[in-house]
Scaffold this motif. Structure first.
Motif, PDB file in Angstrom:
ATOM      1  N   ASP A 279       0.809  -1.218   0.000  1.00 25.86           N
ATOM      2  CA  ASP A 279       0.000   0.000   0.000  1.00 25.86           C
ATOM      3  C   ASP A 279       0.845   1.272   0.000  1.00 25.86           C
ATOM      4  N   SER A 280       2.157   1.137  -0.327  1.00 25.94           N
ATOM      5  CA  SER A 280       3.026   2.314  -0.349  1.00 25.94           C
ATOM      6  C   SER A 280       3.042   2.918  -1.742  1.00 25.94           C
ATOM      7  N   SER A 281       3.153   4.224  -1.775  1.00 31.03           N
ATOM      8  CA  SER A 281       3.234   4.928  -3.061  1.00 31.03           C
ATOM      9  C   SER A 281       4.531   4.619  -3.794  1.00 31.03           C
ATOM     10  N   CYS A 282       5.590   4.307  -3.043  1.00 26.58           N
ATOM     11  CA  CYS A 282       6.877   3.976  -3.668  1.00 26.58           C
ATOM     12  C   CYS A 282       6.757   2.713  -4.516  1.00 26.58           C
ATOM     13  N   ARG A 283       6.020   1.728  -4.001  1.00 28.21           N
ATOM     14  CA  ARG A 283       5.847   0.487  -4.754  1.00 28.21           C
ATOM     15  C   ARG A 283       5.037   0.750  -6.016  1.00 28.21           C
ATOM     16  N   ALA A 284       4.036   1.564  -5.922  1.00 30.04           N
ATOM     17  CA  ALA A 284       3.217   1.857  -7.098  1.00 30.04           C
ATOM     18  C   ALA A 284       4.043   2.551  -8.177  1.00 30.04           C
ATOM     19  N   VAL A 285       4.877   3.523  -7.773  1.00 27.73           N
ATOM     20  CA  VAL A 285       5.695   4.246  -8.745  1.00 27.73           C
ATOM     21  C   VAL A 285       6.698   3.314  -9.415  1.00 27.73           C
ATOM     22  N   GLU A 337      -4.870  -2.699  -4.211  1.00 25.71           N
ATOM     23  CA  GLU A 337      -5.458  -1.374  -4.010  1.00 25.71           C
ATOM     24  C   GLU A 337      -6.969  -1.485  -3.818  1.00 25.71           C
ATOM     25  N   THR A 379       5.832   7.294   3.056  1.00 24.75           N
ATOM     26  CA  THR A 379       5.444   6.731   1.761  1.00 24.75           C
ATOM     27  C   THR A 379       5.794   5.258   1.656  1.00 24.75           C
ATOM     28  N   PRO A 382       3.154   3.887   5.512  1.00 22.94           N
ATOM     29  CA  PRO A 382       2.259   4.998   5.881  1.00 22.94           C
ATOM     30  C   PRO A 382       1.641   4.776   7.252  1.00 22.94           C
TER      31      PRO A 382
END
Length: 461
Positions: A279-285, A337, A379, A382
């Motif tokens: 659920d981290s934004s770093c993984r998504a990017v 997500e 990030t 969280p």
């Protein structure tokens, strides 16, 4: 004597010496024996000339007739070659210029003598025009141009008392090459050369290979190098052939190595992704960036293999495999997500069963307990607390972050320990970021195994 007189005497001596040595110099430069001219009744003192006159004149010897007792017999000829030089033809990337010294040996049934009757002479030099000599031609590929004996020079022949004829000549032929891109990092060329006698078939002439040590030049083919050189005699075709197969190769440059390093970097990126919280934004990017890079490099490599060099196709196929793995990581991210937005974890029954089986396995439990990468950044991990509780004081807003990280990590470990025990845990209360952790560990092992297998197949193919 004055200086002028000394100079005149020296000049006269030089001219006399030149006149005396001129025949020897001309004979040495030519490197061949002149054709013998028959003289009826030759009774000179030169024993070799007397012998040649006895063999070639008044005997009915025909240099154009095969030297066999019966016309149905075959001439057995031994042939070999020493490579003098190999060079790339100027302004051509598909031709080699090959200079070889051919050696041929056969027996002439009509040319022999008794040594005692001719001054114990064992061997005499003889012109190739005086004795039967097979015409040599060369061809590379089926569509290549035939090259005749005009490409040969410095022909030297010797005749022995028992009828053995040995001829050596140097020939320069152009060899057409075929590209063979089996090894992805190298450009390989196969250059065959067929030397044969166009006027005789296998029923009239048989070839045998000299069992001599093979030697060839390693210079003159830069930037290529000779990696294989084979010789063989073939008598099962219409014309007996002496084949020479040359394989040269060169490294096509560092660009393919750079592509390979980029592929390894992308592989490492996919492995690192599984160690970031779902659920981290770093993984998504990183996940979507990895997918974009895979698509770009795969398109470039497929274009390069179709327009530049076929060997890059193997790297493009590996990128297709890694792209499929990246697509699976993207699908997992999208599904996670969706699941993380729900109040409770109502994962499919099959995933819950697998989760319990993995968590209760004593062997896998220590590995599954390994926490995600923590960079001390919200990030990455969280906070789960309400942000409004920290709006009153700016100082206290930053302080709970380490506590939050520790709390989430403790919650993850406590949940796994409870599942590992005999107590039944309601998985609906387990957060999705904790629930998916064992699956990330299994995905890491599976992806690493797949990458090792693909790289092994690349270098063994």
């Amino acid at each position: 004597m004055s200086n002028g007189g000394r100079l005149l005497v020296s000049a006269v001596c030089a001219v006399i010496l030149l006149l005396i040595c001129y025949p020897v110099i001309v004979s040495g430069v030519g490197g061949t024996t002149k054709q013998f001219v028959c003289e009826d009744g030759y009774n000179g003192n030169n024993t070799e000339l007397v012998l040649k006159n006895a063999l070639l004149c008044g005997t009915g010897y025909n240099a154009k007739q095969r030297p066999v007792k019966n016309q149905q017999d075959r001439v057995a000829m031994y042939i070999g070659a020493d490579v003098m030089s190999v060079e790339m033809v100027h302004n051509s990337n598909v031709k080699l210029e090959l200079t070889v010294e051919l050696s041929m040996q056969w027996f002439d049934f009509y040319l022999h003598w008794y040594k005692k009757e001719h001054g114990n002479i064992n061997t005499i030099p003889i012109s190739e025009q005086d004795v039967w000599t097979p015409t040599v031609a060369a061809k590379s590929l089926l569509k290549s141009q035939v090259q005749n004996s005009n490409h040969c020079f410095q022909v030297k022949c010797h005749l022995s008392f028992n009828g053995e004829v040995i001829c050596t000549m140097q020939c320069t032929f152009e060899v057409d090459c075929l590209d063979n891109s089996h090894n992805w990092a190298f450009e390989t060329k196969s250059c065959p050369l067929r030397i044969y006698t166009p006027e005789f078939d296998i029923n009239q002439l048989s070839l045998f290979h000299f069992q001599r040590r093979l030697s060839y030049s390693v210079f003159g083919v830069h930037p290529y190098k000779i990696t294989s050189f084979q010789m063989a005699v073939v008598n099962n075709t219409v014309k007996p052939e002496f084949r020479m197969d040359i394989v040269v190769e060169r490294m096509v440059g560092s660009h393919l190595v750079i592509f390979l390093m980029l592929i390894i970097v992308l592989m490492a990126l996919n492995l690192i992704i599984t160690w970031l919280r779902i659920d981290s934004s770093c993984r998504a990017v990183l996940t979507f960036a990895s997918l974009a890079l895979h698509l770009i490099y795969t398109s470039i490599l497929f274009w390069y293999s179709s327009t530049k060099m076929e060997s890059a196709l193997k790297l493009a196929n590996i990128l297709v495999g890694t792209s499929l793995i990246t697509v699976l990581l993207v699908a997992l991210l999208v599904y996670s997500e969706k699941m993380s937005k729900r109040e409770s974890n109502d994962a499919p029954h099959l995933l819950q069963t697998i989760y319990r089986a993995l968590s209760r396995n004593a062997t896998l439990h220590p590995f599954l307990q390994l926490d995600y990468i923590s960079l001390g950044n919200p990030t990455i991990k969280p906070t789960t607390e309400n942000v409004e509780t920290h709006l009153n004081n700016h100082v206290t807003e930053v302080e709970p972050l380490p506590t939050t990280t520790t709390t989430v990590a403790a919650t993850s470990n406590d949940t796994l320990e409870q599942v590992d025990s005999d107590e039944e845990v309601d998985l609906a209360n387990v957060k999705w970021s904790v629930f998916v952790q064992p699956f990330d560990r299994v995905a890491f092992c599976g992806i690493a195994t797949a990458y090792v297998f693909m790289l092994v197949m690349l270098f063994l193919a």
